[in-house]
Design a protein around this motif. Structure first.
Motif, PDB file in Angstrom:
ATOM      1  N   PHE A  86      -3.835 -31.858  -0.380  1.00 46.81           N
ATOM      2  CA  PHE A  86      -2.579 -31.114  -0.487  1.00 46.81           C
ATOM      3  C   PHE A  86      -1.453 -32.035  -0.954  1.00 46.81           C
ATOM      4  CE2 PHE A  86      -4.505 -27.626   1.725  1.00 46.81           C
ATOM      5  CZ  PHE A  86      -3.684 -26.526   1.497  1.00 46.81           C
ATOM      6  N   GLY A  87      -1.347 -33.205  -0.340  1.00 45.38           N
ATOM      7  CA  GLY A  87      -0.255 -34.118  -0.670  1.00 45.38           C
ATOM      8  C   GLY A  87      -0.340 -34.662  -2.078  1.00 45.38           C
ATOM      9  N   LEU A  88      -1.549 -35.012  -2.515  1.00 47.08           N
ATOM     10  CA  LEU A  88      -1.725 -35.569  -3.855  1.00 47.08           C
ATOM     11  C   LEU A  88      -1.312 -34.582  -4.932  1.00 47.08           C
ATOM     12  CD1 LEU A  88      -5.163 -37.404  -3.544  1.00 47.08           C
ATOM     13  CD2 LEU A  88      -2.947 -38.469  -3.936  1.00 47.08           C
ATOM     14  N   MET A  89      -1.493 -33.295  -4.676  1.00 49.52           N
ATOM     15  CA  MET A  89      -1.141 -32.298  -5.677  1.00 49.52           C
ATOM     16  C   MET A  89       0.343 -31.967  -5.644  1.00 49.52           C
ATOM     17  SD  MET A  89      -0.361 -28.828  -5.757  1.00 49.52           S
ATOM     18  CE  MET A  89       0.156 -28.014  -7.259  1.00 49.52           C
ATOM     19  N   VAL A  90       0.898 -31.730  -4.441  1.00 47.06           N
ATOM     20  CA  VAL A  90       2.241 -31.146  -4.383  1.00 47.06           C
ATOM     21  C   VAL A  90       3.351 -32.175  -4.588  1.00 47.06           C
ATOM     22  CG1 VAL A  90       2.577 -31.371  -1.866  1.00 47.06           C
ATOM     23  CG2 VAL A  90       3.654 -29.474  -3.132  1.00 47.06           C
ATOM     24  N   ALA A  91       3.138 -33.431  -4.186  1.00 48.18           N
ATOM     25  CA  ALA A  91       4.219 -34.411  -4.288  1.00 48.18           C
ATOM     26  C   ALA A  91       4.663 -34.653  -5.731  1.00 48.18           C
ATOM     27  CB  ALA A  91       3.810 -35.716  -3.613  1.00 48.18           C
ATOM     28  N   PRO A  92       3.752 -34.972  -6.654  1.00 49.77           N
ATOM     29  CA  PRO A  92       4.207 -35.195  -8.032  1.00 49.77           C
ATOM     30  C   PRO A  92       4.738 -33.940  -8.710  1.00 49.77           C
ATOM     31  CG  PRO A  92       1.811 -35.287  -7.916  1.00 49.77           C
ATOM     32  CD  PRO A  92       2.315 -35.273  -6.506  1.00 49.77           C
TER      33      PRO A  92
END
Length: 456
Positions: A86-92
């Motif tokens: 989830f974090g790898l996708m939404v942060a950038p």
């Protein structure tokens, strides 16, 4: 995990296959999180999805730290992997949608620098807690990962929602308010809002997002080739093998004691973090493509030298001291070249090349490719080393890295300095049949949209 695994083996008595599964499963399960994050962030917003990612990861880290068995450890690892996906996708995606064009490359690189900083802290915690009893030290190392993510609770009270997501939801007034806080003038904010609204009005002729991605137009196909290709090559060159198994690599090069092994991995973490900072300083000035070319060429050279070093050592043609020095230099060189280019730029590029209607799902798909490749590398590395030697494994990585140089040269355009809406023009007009066009052509197309008095 690279340091923890040494002590987990002793405490839980896991075999090599279990070790590979424990290390590699994180990447495979995180791809599911990445795919789910696209739809989730479109439904509840980028900001809330960031909070969800942190909460899931914290739960997984807690389960791992308290795990009484390999099965429980795996459960926690899988849960943490979902949060990471989830974090790898939404942060950038969030960063690219809220950043001005002139700073988007530097700001979208921030997730990678904090990933690298986290890896460095992991290496340091390996070294710092290694002296504790074997049934305690690895648990403390894993539990330490909970602390940084707690800060997300505070961050969520400060950061605004993505203006592009707000426009999609019909909340134009809120989007305008956000843009006023992240632009220099009201005129600039209004111009960006108009561009976002124009992009949001573009539909896929009634097709669902995933249907459009699976049956892309020529323009979307070129975007997908560039985005998915960079995601694949970032992991296929073997970075996770170095991150997870650096103690194994250094042991094969001749370093014997656990203390020296862990100290050498700290040097790797320092190199990775320092050169990520350099990349952030350069990405909006030098450009994406030049850094990608420098990165892939340097990675190829370091992998070739590392493979040759280990091969010569195995045949007794290289002194042990020289082999250790060359192994440390080439591994640090590898992560340095990785971090100055393809490491951070893969997400910068992926989060900016797709049109708004496809961005979240396309980035999620790219991360799925990235995580699948990462998992395949991590879960097969030890087996490949046993079958073909460590030198043979890195020879294969060097060959793949050489292919990545050609891929970047032929398929990746330069995108720095362009708004997200203008970047679409770099891949040709919608429905057109042209190949990837150069930046100057994109500028020409943008000016071609202007009115005679210069207004768009």
């Amino acid at each position: 995990m690279s340091g923890c695994i040494i002590f987990i083996q002793k405490d839980l008595h896991i075999d090599q296959v279990q070790q590979e599964v424990l290390v590699g499963c994180l990447s495979f399960i995180s791809l599911l999180g990445s795919l789910a994050a696209g739809r989730t962030s479109d439904a509840i917003g980028r900001k809330r999805t960031i909070g969800l990612a942190a909460a899931i990861f914290q739960a997984g880290a807690a389960v791992m730290a308290l795990a009484p068995s390999f099965a429980a450890l795996m459960a926690g690892r899988l849960l943490a992997g979902v949060g990471i996906g989830f974090g790898l996708m939404v942060a950038p995606v969030y960063i690219s949608e809220i950043s001005p064009a002139a700073l988007r490359g530097s700001l979208a690189s921030l997730p990678e620098i904090f990933i690298s900083f986290g890896i460095l802290l992991g290496y340091v915690s390996n070294l710092a807690f290694a002296g504790l009893p074997d049934h305690v030290n690895w648990r403390v190392m894993l539990a330490a990962g909970i602390l940084p993510s707690i800060s997300v609770a505070y961050v969520l009270t400060v950061i605004p929602e993505s203006p592009r997501w707000l426009v999609i939801q019909g909340r134009t007034g809120e989007a305008r308010a956000v843009l006023l806080t992240v632009t220099d003038t009201e005129g600039e904010a209004q111009e960006r809002l108009a561009e976002i609204e124009e992009s949001a009005r573009v539909t896929s002729a009634g097709k669902a997002v995933w249907r459009e991605i699976m049956r892309p137009s020529p323009v979307i196909r070129r975007m997908l080739i560039a985005g998915l290709g960079v995601q694949f090559f970032q992991q296929a060159t073997g970075i996770d093998a170095l991150v997870y198994y650096s103690p194994t690599i250094f042991r094969d090069a001749g370093i014997a004691t656990e203390g020296h092994l862990l100290a050498a991995t700290v040097a790797v973490g320092l190199s990775k973090t320092i050169f990520i900072v350099i990349a952030i300083l350069l990405v909006d000035h030098v450009g994406r493509k030049p850094l990608l070319l420098i990165s892939t060429v340097g990675i190829t050279a370091c992998l070739a030298v590392l493979a040759a070093t280990l091969s010569l050592l195995a045949r007794g043609a290289l002194p042990g001291g020289a082999a250790v020095a060359l192994a440390i230099v080439t591994v640090c060189g590898f992560v340095a070249f990785f971090s100055v280019g393809i490491g951070p730029i893969n997400m910068v590029l992926s989060s900016e090349i797709y049109p708004l209607r496809l961005r979240a799902q396309a980035v999620g798909l790219g991360l799925a490719v990235n995580r699948l490749t990462s998992g395949a590398v991590a879960m097969s590395f030890l087996s490949i080393c046993n079958a073909a030697s460590v030198a043979g494994a890195f020879t294969a990585f060097a060959a793949v890295s050489a292919l990545s140089v050609a891929f970047v040269h032929w398929f990746v355009p330069e995108t720095s300095g362009k708004t997200l809406e203008e970047i679409e023009l770099l891949f040709g007009e919608a429905g057109g049949s042209r190949g990837v066009v150069e930046l100057g052509d994109g500028e020409h197309l943008v000016h071609g949209r202007c009115e005679p008095d210069g207004r768009r």
